[in-house]
Write an enzyme that holds these catalytic residues in place. Structure first.
Site, PDB file in Angstrom:
ATOM      1  N   ASP A   1     -19.030  17.124  18.765  1.00 51.40           N
ATOM      2  CA  ASP A   1     -20.054  17.858  19.530  1.00 51.40           C
ATOM      3  C   ASP A   1     -20.119  19.356  19.245  1.00 51.40           C
ATOM      4  O   ASP A   1     -21.200  19.921  19.200  1.00 51.40           O
ATOM      5  CB  ASP A   1     -19.888  17.652  21.037  1.00 51.40           C
ATOM      6  CG  ASP A   1     -20.322  16.271  21.497  1.00 51.40           C
ATOM      7  OD1 ASP A   1     -21.017  15.572  20.737  1.00 51.40           O
ATOM      8  OD2 ASP A   1     -19.942  15.874  22.616  1.00 51.40           O
TER       9      ASP A   1
ATOM     10  N   ASP B   1     -17.023  13.721  31.768  1.00 57.13           N
ATOM     11  CA  ASP B   1     -17.370  12.351  31.409  1.00 57.13           C
ATOM     12  C   ASP B   1     -16.284  11.639  30.616  1.00 57.13           C
ATOM     13  O   ASP B   1     -16.168  10.420  30.692  1.00 57.13           O
ATOM     14  CB  ASP B   1     -18.718  12.294  30.682  1.00 57.13           C
ATOM     15  CG  ASP B   1     -18.815  13.220  29.485  1.00 57.13           C
ATOM     16  OD1 ASP B   1     -17.828  13.889  29.148  1.00 57.13           O
ATOM     17  OD2 ASP B   1     -19.908  13.281  28.889  1.00 57.13           O
TER      18      ASP B   1
END
Length: 885
Positions: free
Chosen positions: A487, A73
């Site tokens: 993340d 992404d």
């Protein structure tokens, strides 16, 4: 992992002004494809983490074995290397101005010509990404690319990015491609192998579903658009010049009432499939042409983080019959379905994933009778005890357990989450891969599933590095690199070529935003980051091997920035929220509010004086001489807009470098030697976004400087060995990695080594082959030095009609070169089409290459290189003589 991956978006917010200008209209003329070999002065590698981000798409070529691509992404695209069992990055050439093209919303591999591959790129459809989307096309499996710019944006990191594939090549007439666009832009088609694109005006449903229509940022409120395109290969014939276009095409639309359309006349007209289910979005549409079934995986939302209900349907293409073949009843789902694949060797075998089943785990279902009956990857033997058909072996990437020891029925590691990519190898029914929010998993024993025999799932992610890097430190002793990542928190690397055993734990931040070590006691570290409910600051006394949480003052909502005193006895923290800047003596058991400095300031420490700390916000620099308790404003007139980062030089009290700004205001690099009382702007640096220090060059006393910057009109990674007087670009056009402005640092123990932060391609590090210092730049108007150089010409790579060449310029004299010019005559009519690291002009057969502002200065015994692409016909002999002056 349920939140949007907004790390690239946050960076993008700081880059919304003036980065992507002059976009070509779709189909406009374009330059020759970029081909550039790695600079011989630097070799570039990834610091190994293996994965770390969402892999929403996997694409097998159906006519060539082992040809497999992955899309991410925010981190580009990859091709699988079967021999090395690793992924090869394909979009590292994407530069600063086009950073949004590292988000890949779709991939397509040409079955008629497996050398051809296409990528639809663009990261955000809202204003976080100022540029438009593009379709990249390659005729050499992603080694080089050409680009067709689109008149709209694409969203590789937007909601719905796990749906697809939105880009598809006609399996027969492969000059025809379709692209599903978001944001109300409809369906687009190319009839010239992706060079130009036009809207399919006969397709009238633009797909208006919005994840959250009330979201004023434009992120969740964007219209999903056209989400997949599938060809029925049985309705076309041949390949190449004599092929007939595939007549039947299915298209998935972001519309819960009208999700599937079909054309039976090669895209001339379109109709909604009659009798189709409603109330859901069709995430995937996969066709089994042999048995005449179109399989569809449905969810009630676009994903990839949400989805509370789902179904799986089968459509009979010959009769128009719809059949609900859901593995579980709708009332029993708490998830949507997305990952969907057909075993091409046994088309009645189908698999589908419950992509949004967060707790206790994802689920994967398998049928061998076209959906009449299903089995699961795991069941309950007696709740909460699970009976898994598989064994998870994450020994190659041990951090995938997240250091967890969950209560059953949860397990560590999980089978997965965000499992929207799921593919069975079309040539090997035993090989299956699927993407998650952090890795690619796979097995080579899949058919054991059908005999209730345990099979092993392992990470298949080596070479795919997809972390967003927020901060880096390289202490003078201990581990060579410690990182702060989005993340996945961050890692301590004792070996750059090995995957660390675990990310930071105790606490485990979702994202680590800032990291620092005590200069004279590098075993003492502090980090801050995001964590729901806190604590958001942590300390280590063993060089980051182990951590313990500190306390936090009231009002903290996020990590902010943190700094450690040179002796490790004090810390200053500027968290997000209303708390403001605070100081602590000891390891954060008690914090005292600082005065004289605004909340949200960036903080750093002096690397010599343990009581001196610094801060910056909105154009004003601050300093404290009492351990961060009180600050006073010092220099003003610094960049008031855009991100600004500064660092203090190790071993030199009050020596500071500040980088940052915005294109429409102050922007560049500043230097202070008086503790921030005054700053001088560094001449010749157009823009700079990060600054770092490494081991001094041989014979030099000042640390080497590294910056992600624009110097002499060229964007790149630059190094200076003379305190910023001159600079040399050390990366090349093949190694740009999109946006690299978050942080950079050299290695204090290895001269020339630099660690570069990317926003989705992990941590990149470069090593130089030479150890000589004195590299630098020269002003554009500086006259050339004495003729004391030689030039060597090599062909780096060659293909039909083209090649990449490289010339090494070496100073063979005793005085520094202050400029150089190289010339040669081509013996066989070769033509230079593109060049980097030199200004190259060709007149007839004569070629002249002149230095650029940043690489004209070459020390005695030193060298520099430039490269170029060129065309050839018949033969490609090298020039007989090169002149250098």
């Amino acid at each position: 992992m349920r939140r949007p991956r907004l790390l690239a978006g946050l960076a993008g917010l700081a880059l919304t002004a003036g980065l992507l200008a002059g976009a070509l209209p779709a189909g406009a003329a374009e330059p020759a494809p970029a081909r550039a070999a790695a600079s011989p002065a630097y070799t570039w590698k990834n610091v190994r983490i293996d994965g770390g981000g969402f892999v929403p798409g996997l694409v097998f070529n159906r006519t060539e074995k082992n040809l497999l691509y992955a899309r991410t992404d925010i981190g580009g695209a990859y091709r699988w290397d079967q021999a090395g069992s690793a992924w090869i990055p394909l979009l590292d050439h994407v530069g600063w101005d086009d950073w949004g093209h590292t988000g890949v919303v779709s991939l397509a591999s040409d079955t008629a010509d497996p050398d051809r591959v296409y990528a639809a790129v663009g990261t955000y459809t809202n204003d976080w990404d100022p540029g438009t989307g593009a379709v990249l096309r390659s005729a050499d499996r992603g080694a080089t690319w050409r680009r067709a710019d689109l008149p709209f944006k694409l969203g590789g990191n937007m909601p719905g990015r796990g749906m697809g594939e939105r880009l598809a090549v006609d399996p027969h007439k492969n000059s025809v491609l379709y692209l599903g666009a978001p944001s109300g832009n409809g369906l687009w088609r190319s009839t010239d192998s992706g060079a130009t694109w036009a809207k399919v005006t006969s397709f009238t449903n633009p797909g208006g579903y919005q994840q959250d229509p009330t979201d004023t940022s434009g992120y969740n409120s964007d219209e999903q658009g056209i989400v997949w395109v599938t060809f029925d290969e049985s309705t076309g014939s041949g390949t190449g010049a004599g092929a007939t276009a595939t007549k039947t095409i299915y298209v998935g639309v972001g519309d819960k009432e009208n999700a599937v359309y079909r054309s039976t006349d090669a895209g001339a007209t379109w109709t909604r499939l009659a009798g189709q289910p409603t109330g859901y979005l069709a995430h995937k549409g996969v066709l089994d042409a042999e048995n005449g079934y179109l399989y569809l995986a449905y969810s009630d939302t676009a994903g990839p983080y949400d989805g509370g209900r789902g179904k799986v349907w089968r459509y009979a293409t010959a009769t128009g019959e719809w059949k609900d073949i859901s593995p579980v009843a709708e009332a029993d789902t708490h998830h949507g379905f997305s990952g969907l694949t057909v075993d091409r060797q046994h088309p009645g075998t189908v698999m589908v994933s419950a992509y949004s089943s967060w707790w206790p785990d994802t689920q994967i279902f398998r049928t061998t009778d076209s959906g009449s009956t299903w089995t699961r990857a795991w069941d309950y033997s007696s709740y909460p005890t699970r009976a898994n058909r598989y064994t998870m072996d994450v020994s190659s990437v041990p951090w995938l357990t997240w250091g967890g020891n969950p209560t059953p029925p949860e397990q560590a590691p999980k089978l997965g989450w965000m499992t929207e990519a799921l593919e069975i190898d079309p040539f090997d029914p035993d090989r299956m891969l699927y993407g998650t929010g952090a890795t690619v998993y796979g097995t080579t024993e899949l058919t054991k599933w059908d005999t209730n025999t345990d099979f092993t799932i392992r990470p298949m992610v080596k070479g795919l590095e997809e972390t967003a890097v927020l901060d880096l430190v390289s202490p003078p002793s201990g581990a060579p690199l410690i990182s702060a990542l989005g993340d996945v928190g961050g890692f301590r690397h004792t070996d750059l070529s090995a995957v660390p055993p675990m990310m930071f734990t105790s606490p485990n931040f979702t994202s680590t935003t800032s990291l620092d070590y005590a200069e004279t006691k590098p075993d003492v570290l502090v980090r801050s980051g995001h964590l729901d409910g806190g604590p958001r600051v942590a300390f280590s006394t063993d060089n980051g091997a182990n951590w313990f949480a500190g306390q936090e003052p009231a009002g903290v909502t996020g990590g902010g920035t943190v700094a450690a005193a040179a002796d490790g006895a004090r810390f200053v923290w500027s968290p997000e929220g209303t708390a403001g800047v605070h100081a602590a003596t000891g390891f954060g058991t008690s914090w005292t509010a600082s005065t004289g400095i605004p909340a949200g300031a960036t903080v750093e420490s002096d690397r010599v004086d343990p009581k001196t700390f610094y801060g910056f916000k909105d154009g004003t620099f601050y300093a404290s001489a009492d351990g961060g308790l009180t600050f006073t404003a010092r220099a003003t007139g610094l960049p008031a807009e855009g991100p600004v980062r500064f660092k203090a030089v190790p071993g030199k009290k009050g020596d500071l470098w500040l980088a940052g700004g915005a294109p429409d205001g102050a922007y560049g690099l500043w230097h202070s030697t008086d503790g921030g009382a005054t700053f001088a702007k560094v001449a010749g640096v157009d823009q700079a976004d990060a600054i770092g220090f490494g081991k001094a060059a041989p014979g030099a006393s000042y640390p080497a400087l590294y910056s992600s910057a624009k110097i002499g009109g060229v964007r790149g990674i630059f190094r200076s060995t003379d305190a910023g007087a001159t600079w040399v670009r050390i990366n090349d056009d093949a190694h740009q990695w999109g946006w690299t402005g978050a942080t950079i640092t050299g290695d204090p123990r290895v001269y020339g080594r630099v660690y570069v932060a990317t926003n989705g391609r992990g941590i990149v590090y470069g090593d130089t082959a030479g150890t000589g210092g004195g590299d630098g730049g020269t002003d554009p108007g500086t006259p050339p030095g004495p003729a004391a150089c030689t030039a060597a010409y090599t062909v780096q790579s060659q293909w039909g009609g083209g090649f990449t060449g490289q010339v090494t310029v070496r100073n063979t004299g005793t005085a520094p070169l202050t400029g150089w010019k190289v010339g040669w005559e081509y013996p066989a009519g070769q033509r230079v089409t593109q060049a980097w690291n030199a200004a190259v002009v060709q007149t007839g057969t004569a070629v002249t290459a002149t230095h650029l502002p940043y690489n004209g200065s070459v020390p005695p015994g030193g060298s520099t290189t430039f490269g170029f692409n060129a065309s050839w016909t018949g033969s490609n002999p090298p020039p007989a003589v090169l002149t250098c002056s």
